[in-house]
Design an enzyme around this catalytic site. Structure first.
Site, PDB file in Angstrom:
ATOM      1  N   GLU A 286       1.009  -1.150   0.124  1.00  0.00           N
ATOM      2  CA  GLU A 286       0.328  -0.010  -0.482  1.00  0.00           C
ATOM      3  C   GLU A 286       0.913   1.332  -0.030  1.00  0.00           C
ATOM      4  O   GLU A 286       1.855   1.390   1.533  1.00  0.00           O
ATOM      5  CB  GLU A 286      -0.902  -0.321   1.072  1.00  0.00           C
ATOM      6  N   CYS A 320      -3.103   8.270   3.764  1.00  0.00           N
ATOM      7  CA  CYS A 320      -2.635   8.008   2.958  1.00  0.00           C
ATOM      8  C   CYS A 320      -3.407   8.422   1.900  1.00  0.00           C
ATOM      9  O   CYS A 320      -4.455   8.612   0.873  1.00  0.00           O
ATOM     10  CB  CYS A 320      -2.238   6.898   2.314  1.00  0.00           C
TER      11      CYS A 320
END
EC number: 1.2.1.88
Length: 515
Positions: A286, A320
């Site tokens: 990720e 994020c």
């Protein structure tokens, strides 16, 4: 019988008892600040002269702890232990592995405010953000334990009358877990426990700025009954220990959360088959985002402004999933922008250990310098209407910054900043807004604020992100409710906290017996 999964509730700090309990957690953590923590390899605690020094980002003079740093030689020792332990751990009963997760979750729940207090000190998280991080760590363990129980007998497949067919999952092997600093408890614990509950052994390399919370989690796993050698704690430099473990021929998979550039580097290195390697390594990654909140002209404009501010500046924009771009229909642009500026100027930037602080510091000097460089770019590419200032004299504090009137092809609209900076961009219509939102190499999260059902359905189809939200902010995915992970350069399309995540840590085996 295991009760149905339900996410860990967030703490209400308006309740005096909860406030006092959190303050006690802070006092407890303050009592052991500055301690040394060892490596753990096969249950053996190893102290090295070389240390990773963890400091409080809100007060650079305050030492959180010193963690022994692994060398390549110790990383090799850990690999050998993990490889050997895998031969027995892979045959352990899934029910036993799930029980360890449930026990670990119960231990963390009892020590919830202590772990949150560590996050206040080591990661600079305000109370509510730290509490959410700890709750998510509990959620991952509760959810993945239950998921393993669902997968333990495999998935039914068809059989003809003359045969008995089974489709089952078996573990992969030794996994290298490289966890991030921004969710140093939740994501670290989630990545680690997903791997171990699936029957794999683990080499855990936490982020270098937040290793203490990982060291304390190792204590939890030991108390929960995890056998020695299943998880081996090897903090170290990415360029030394990280590369060595990624390249190692006995590494079966790498689970990584972090920046795009490091993720790409890991992906490239893992693709190479080294001497003695008999498999293709799997990478679960990720890698960040450039996330957008789109505001339609038919929308609750107060909700839009509040959603942008909360998503852009929660944990100083160091998520994020954080809103880095606000793309707003030109008919309502000024209204939403002005209201967002008002709300932003109400935010307090201060010591996160003080209840009521909205924003604490950014992670370290490198993060401070990077974000301030983008603030400088913002002065050239738009108008700074809020914030634009930083102070790194005591800690790494940056004011929440709104940059208005940014062109859709500007750097502020393209590059991940990972800090409290949001660019506002005007769109001619809804189609134009979606085009701007999709004009990025990332595809992690996004949100649409709209009361137009046709536009909502169009965005559901065309807004290319892994997590899309309507009439709310673009952060705050909950394990088991909103499985998290994105497209394109946001990673390898994995969904943490989702029903298919554990399968990424296993391989399917078909057996067929003729009757």
């Amino acid at each position: 019988m295991v009760v149905a999964y339900k996410h860990e509730p967030f703490t209400d700090f308006s309740v005096e008892a909860n406030k006092l309990a959190f303050e006690e957690g802070l006092k407890k953590v303050e009592s052991y600040l500055g301690q040394d923590y060892p490596l753990i390899i096969g249950g053996e605690k190893i102290t090295t002269e070389d240390k990773i020094v963890s400091v409080n980002p809100a007060n650079k003079e305050e030492l959180v702890g010193r963690v022994s740093k692994a060398s390549r030689e110790l990383a090799e020792k850990a690999m050998q232990v993990a490889d050997e332990t895998f031969q027995t751990w892979r045959k352990s009963k899934p029910e036993m592995r799930a029980d360890i997760l449930f026990r670990a979750a119960a231990i963390v729940r009892r020590r919830k405010h202590e772990f949150s207090a560590i996050l206040v000190k080591e990661a600079g998280k305000p109370w509510n953000e730290a509490d959410a991080d700890t709750a998510e760590a509990i959620d991952f363990m509760e959810y993945y334990g239950r998921q393993m129980l669902k997968l333990k007998d495999g998935i039914p497949v068809e059989s003809r009358p003359i045969e008995y067919n089974r489709f089952s999952y078996i573990p992969l092997g030794v996994g290298v877990i490289i966890s991030p600093w921004n969710f140093p408890f939740a994501i670290m614990a989630g990545m680690t426990t997903a791997a171990l509950v699936s029957g794999n052994t683990v080499l855990l390399k936490p982020a270098s700025t937040t290793p203490v919370v990982a060291a304390k989690f190792m204590e939890v796993l030991e108390e929960a009954g995890l056998p020695a050698g299943v998880v081996n704690f090897v903090p170290g430099n990415g360029s030394e220990v990280g590369d060595y473990l990624v390249d190692h021929p006995r590494t079966r998979f790498i689970s990584f959360t972090g920046s795009r550039d490091v993720g790409i580097r890991i992906y490239e290195r893992a693709a190479k088959v080294n001497p003695g390697q008999i498999w293709l390594k799997r990478v679960i990654a990720e890698m960040g985002g450039k996330d957008t909140i789109v505001v339609d002209k038919e929308a609750d404009l107060e909700l839009a402004a509040k959603s942008i501010v909360a998503s852009a500046f929660g944990f100083s924009g160091q998520k994020c999933s954080a809103c880095s771009r606000a793309v707003i229909h030109e008919d309502v642009y000024d209204h939403v922008l002005n209201r967002a500026v008002e709300l932003t100027k109400e935010l307090t930037v201060a010591n996160p250990a003080v209840l009521g602080t909205n924003m604490g510091p950014v992670n370290d000097q490198a993060a401070f310098d990077k974000v301030m460089s983008y603030v400088a770019i913002g002065k050239e590419e738009g108008r700074i209407l809020a914030g634009g200032e930083g102070d790194d004299s005591k800690g790494w504090f940056i004011q929440p910054t709104i940059v208005a009137d940014v062109a859709e092809d500007a750097r502020l609209m393209k590059e991940e900043i990972f800090g409290p900076v949001v660019a506002f961009c005007k769109a001619k219509d809804f189609d134009h807004a979606l085009a701007i939102a999709n004009n990025t190499e990332y595809g992690l999260t996004g949100a649409v604020i709209s009361n137009n059902r046709d536009h909502i359905e169009k965005a559901r189809e065309d807004f290319h992100v892994g997590n899309l939200y309507f009439n709310r902010g673009c952060t705050g995915a909950i394990v088991g409710y909103q499985p998290f992970g994105g497209f394109n350069m946001s990673g390898t399309d994995s969904k943490a906290g989702g029903p298919d995540y554990l399968a990424l840590h296993m391989q399917a085996k078909t057996t067929s017996e003729t009757l």
